[in-house]
Design a protein around this motif. Structure first.
Motif, mmCIF file in Angstrom:
data_model
loop_
_atom_site.group_PDB
_atom_site.id
_atom_site.type_symbol
_atom_site.label_atom_id
_atom_site.label_comp_id
_atom_site.label_asym_id
_atom_site.label_seq_id
_atom_site.Cartn_x
_atom_site.Cartn_y
_atom_site.Cartn_z
ATOM 1 N N LEU A 2 41.038 38.234 28.706
ATOM 2 C CA LEU A 2 41.887 39.302 29.488
ATOM 3 C C LEU A 2 42.613 38.370 30.372
ATOM 4 N N LYS A 3 42.298 37.678 31.282
ATOM 5 C CA LYS A 3 43.191 37.009 32.053
ATOM 6 C C LYS A 3 44.297 36.234 31.400
ATOM 7 N N VAL A 5 45.542 36.947 28.712
ATOM 8 C CA VAL A 5 46.628 38.011 28.084
ATOM 9 C C VAL A 5 47.508 38.095 29.259
ATOM 10 N N MET A 6 46.927 38.596 30.472
ATOM 11 C CA MET A 6 47.553 39.039 31.580
ATOM 12 C C MET A 6 48.707 37.840 32.007
ATOM 13 N N HIS A 28 44.556 42.987 39.433
ATOM 14 C CA HIS A 28 44.395 43.844 38.374
ATOM 15 C C HIS A 28 43.165 43.689 37.704
ATOM 16 N N TYR A 29 42.696 42.132 37.774
ATOM 17 C CA TYR A 29 41.510 41.971 37.038
ATOM 18 C C TYR A 29 40.251 42.321 38.078
ATOM 19 N N LEU A 32 39.604 45.910 36.999
ATOM 20 C CA LEU A 32 39.199 46.155 35.906
ATOM 21 C C LEU A 32 37.598 45.579 35.836
ATOM 22 N N GLN A 33 37.138 44.774 36.600
ATOM 23 C CA GLN A 33 35.805 44.373 37.059
ATOM 24 C C GLN A 33 34.948 45.342 37.523
ATOM 25 N N GLY A 41 39.970 50.134 26.447
ATOM 26 C CA GLY A 41 41.443 50.924 26.600
ATOM 27 C C GLY A 41 41.666 51.550 25.583
ATOM 28 N N ASN A 59 51.675 44.715 22.179
ATOM 29 C CA ASN A 59 51.648 43.375 21.835
ATOM 30 C C ASN A 59 52.709 43.063 21.135
ATOM 31 N N ASN A 76 48.268 37.063 23.018
ATOM 32 C CA ASN A 76 49.090 38.347 22.320
ATOM 33 C C ASN A 76 49.407 38.179 20.693
#
Length: 92
Positions: A2-3, A5-6, A28-29, A32-33, A41, A59, A76
């Protein structure tokens, strides 16, 4: 993942001269945690329900803009490649 992708999104924003807060990924991470471990999602819900996916708008756009700006966005790209067959909701 996830990180990663961010971070790819952040790199694309920088390439396009879009200003983002310095700590945007960490903030944001952290948010989400706080979600339940089973949280998903909206695209995951759509995939499970065999509904049309927003993969092109999300994506797919990242992948296309990454090529335009000569950026490597492997996470992505993998997400896009894995979900593209399900764009219309099923493997038809």
């Amino acid at each position: 993942m996830l990180k990663a992708v961010m971070k790819e999104g952040e790199a694309l924003a920088q390439a396009r001269s879009i200003a983002l807060p310095v700590d945007i990924i960490e903030r944001h991470y952290a948010t989400l945690q706080t979600l339940e471990p089973w949280a998903m999602g909206s695209m995951a819900f759509d995939l499970l329900a065999e509904r049309r996916l927003e993969i092109e708008a999300l994506n797919g756009t990242m992948v296309r803009l990454g090529k335009e700006y000569n950026l490597s966005l492997p996470f992505n790209y993998v997400i896009y490649a894995a979900l593209k067959p399900y764009t219309n909701g099923t493997l038809k």
